[in-house]
Design a protein around this motif. Structure first.
Motif, short mmCIF file in Angstrom:
data_model
loop_
_atom_site.label_atom_id
_atom_site.label_comp_id
_atom_site.label_asym_id
_atom_site.label_seq_id
_atom_site.Cartn_x
_atom_site.Cartn_y
_atom_site.Cartn_z
N GLY A 114 1.25 -0.92 0.03
CA GLY A 114 0.11 0.24 -0.11
C GLY A 114 0.85 1.26 -0.03
N THR A 115 2.07 1.03 -0.41
CA THR A 115 3.16 2.61 -0.72
C THR A 115 3.10 3.46 -1.40
N THR A 116 2.58 4.66 -1.14
CA THR A 116 2.71 5.59 -2.77
C THR A 116 3.38 5.83 -3.06
N ILE A 117 3.44 5.94 -4.57
CA ILE A 117 5.02 5.64 -4.50
C ILE A 117 5.37 6.88 -6.11
N VAL A 118 6.06 7.63 -6.23
CA VAL A 118 6.23 8.91 -7.65
C VAL A 118 7.67 8.36 -8.00
N ILE A 119 7.13 7.91 -9.03
CA ILE A 119 8.14 7.73 -10.11
C ILE A 119 8.75 9.10 -11.24
N VAL A 120 10.38 8.73 -11.07
CA VAL A 120 10.67 10.11 -12.59
C VAL A 120 11.41 9.22 -13.81
N THR A 121 10.59 9.40 -14.60
CA THR A 121 11.18 8.81 -15.80
C THR A 121 10.94 8.98 -17.15
N HIS A 122 11.94 8.72 -17.86
CA HIS A 122 11.78 9.26 -18.96
C HIS A 122 11.10 8.20 -20.13
N ASP A 123 11.28 7.02 -19.53
CA ASP A 123 10.72 5.61 -20.57
C ASP A 123 9.13 5.57 -20.31
#
Ligand SMILES: Nc1ncnc2c1ncn2[C@@H]1O[C@H](COP(=O)(O)OP(=O)(O)OP(=O)(O)O)[C@@H](O)[C@H]1O
Ligand SMILES: [Mg+2]
Length: 318
Positions: A223-232
Motif C-alpha cells: 500500500g506504499t504511495t509511490i512517485v517515479i520520475v521517468t523518461h521511459d
C-alpha cells in the motif's frame, strides 16, 4: 490585538471560500505554489515556479518532463534533502518548510524511501544485500532485535524476488537486482512514500519492466504511495496517472482507467489527457491547440451547461 490581514491571508481566505476545504486537505503529498530558486555566481535559476501537485495515499504515479524542467528538484524537496524557496510542501503531515535538523533526519529515515538512478548510489558496496536492507532498520533504532531485522530484510527481498542475492555484495549482482534490493532498502522502515528518480535510467527495457513490476508489487502488497520520475515511455503508460512538468510547473496530466473488452475479456488501459486548472482559474492550453487556431494574447469564452468554449479573438483590435 487585531492586525490587518496580510495579502496572503486575504488570498487564502478568498480561495477557501471559493473552493471549500483547504487545498490538499485529503492528500498525502501537497505541493502548493512551490518555488525553488538556485543562485550560483549571481545567476538565478527558477527550477520550480509555483508548482502545484496533490498525490493521494496509495497512488502509484509517474512524473515526466523535459530535461531541466525541475523533476529532480521536486524529488529532492520531497525527499527532505533540499528546502523550497517559497510555497508550501507537506508529506504525510510533515511540513517540509518547517522541519528542524532533527525532524529532517527522522523524516528521511522513516517517512520517505528514496531510490536513485545510479545503482551504485543506492547500496553500500561492502555490505551484502541482506545487510544493506537491514541497515536502515538498525539506524532507525527501536526494539527490533538483530534476528527480527534479518527476518524483515529477507521478507522484503522475497517480495521483490531477490532473496537469492541475500549474501551477495552489490558488484556481484546485476543492475536490475541491485535496483530491486534498493527498493527493499527504501521499504525497510515501512515509509509512507517511496520516491524514485529515474530508477530505470541505467537499465535496458526488459530489466526496466522488472523494476517497474517491483514498484507495482510494493504499491499493491504494502500500500506504499509511490512517485517515479521517468523518461521511459513504457513505464509512464503503465501507471494510472502521469503528470507532466514544464518549466517548473505541472502542465498536463494523463489519467488511465481500465476497460474490459466484453468479447475477449481483456483489460486495457484507456488514456485521457487533462490540462491543469490552478486555483486562480488559470488554464494552460497545449501549444499545438493554440497554434492551430492562431490564438494569442486574448481568447473569447462562452459558458455552456456542461462545458466552456474557447474562441480565437475576433474583436479586430490588437
Ligand atoms: N544545485 C543546483 N544549483 C543550481 N542550479 C540547479 C541545481 N539543481 C538544479 N538546478 C537547475 O534547475 C533546473 C531544474 O533542474 P532539475 O535537475 O530539477 O531538472 P530535471 O527535470 O530533473 O532534469 P533531468 O531530466 O535532466 O534530470 C535546471 O535548470 C538546473 O540546471
Ligand atoms: Mg533529474
Amino acid at each position: 490585538m487585531t492586525t490587518d490581514p496580510t495579502l496572503a491571508e486575504l488570498v487564502d481566505k478568498a480561495t477557501a471560500t471559493r473552493t471549500g476545504p483547504a487545498y490538499g486537505h485529503d492528500a498525502l503529498i501537497t505541493c502548493d505554489r512551490l518555488v525553488r530558486v538556485f543562485s550560483t555566481d549571481g545567476v538565478e535559476v527558477q527550477a520550480l515556479q509555483g508548482l502545484d501537485l496533490l498525490v493521494r495515499k496509495g497512488e502509484l504515479m509517474a512524473l515526466v518532463g523535459a530535461s531541466g524542467s525541475g523533476k529532480s528538484t521536486l524529488m529532492n524537496i520531497l525527499a527532505g534533502l533540499d528546502t523550497p524557496t517559497a510555497g508550501a510542501a507537506r508529506v504525510a503531515d510533515h511540513d517540509l518548510m518547517a522541519m528542524t535538523a532533527r525532524d529532517r533526519l527522522h523524516y528521511r529515515r522513516k517517512v520517505v524511501g528514496f531510490i536513485w538512478q545510479q545503482t551504485s548510489r543506492n547500496l553500500l558496496p561492502y555490505l551484502t544485500a541482506a545487510q544493506n536492507v537491514a541497515l536502515p532498520l538498525q539506524l532507525a533504532g527501536g526494539r527490533r532485535r538483530s534476528r527480527a531485522r534479518a527476518e524483515r530484510a529477507l521478507e522484503l527481498m522475497e517480495l521483490l524476488q531477490v532473496a537469492d542475492c541475500r549474501d551477495r555484495r552489490p558488484h556481484e549482482m546485476s543492475g536490475g537486482q541491485q535496483q530491486r534490493v534498493a527498493i527493499a532498502v527504501a521499504l525497510a522502515c515501512d515509509p509512507a512514500v517511496l520516491l524514485a528518480d529515474e530508477p530505470t535510467g541505467e537499465l535496458d527495457s526488459h530489466t526496466a519492466q522488472q523494476i517497474f513490476a517491483a514498484f507495482r508489487t510494493a504499491n499493491e502488497e504494502l500500500g506504499t504511495t509511490i512517485v517515479i520520475v521517468t523518461h521511459d515511455r513504457a513505464v509512464a503508460t503503465e501507471v494510472r496517472r502521469t503528470v507532466a512538468i514544464r518549466d517548473g510547473r505541472t502542465s498536463t496530466e494523463v489519467l488511465r482507467r481500465s476497460e474490459v473488452d466484453e468479447t475477449t475479456g481483456h483489460e486495457t488501459l484507456v488514456a485521457r489527457e487533462y490540462a491543469m486548472l490552478d486555483r486562480a482559474g488559470r488554464l494552460q492550453l497545449p501549444a499545438e491547440y493554440t497554434r492551430a487556431l492562431a490564438m494569442r494574447d486574448r481568447v473569447a469564452l462562452d459558458l455552456e451547461d456542461d462545458h466552456i468554449t474557447v474562441w480565437p479573438d475576433d474583436s479586430g483590435h490588437s
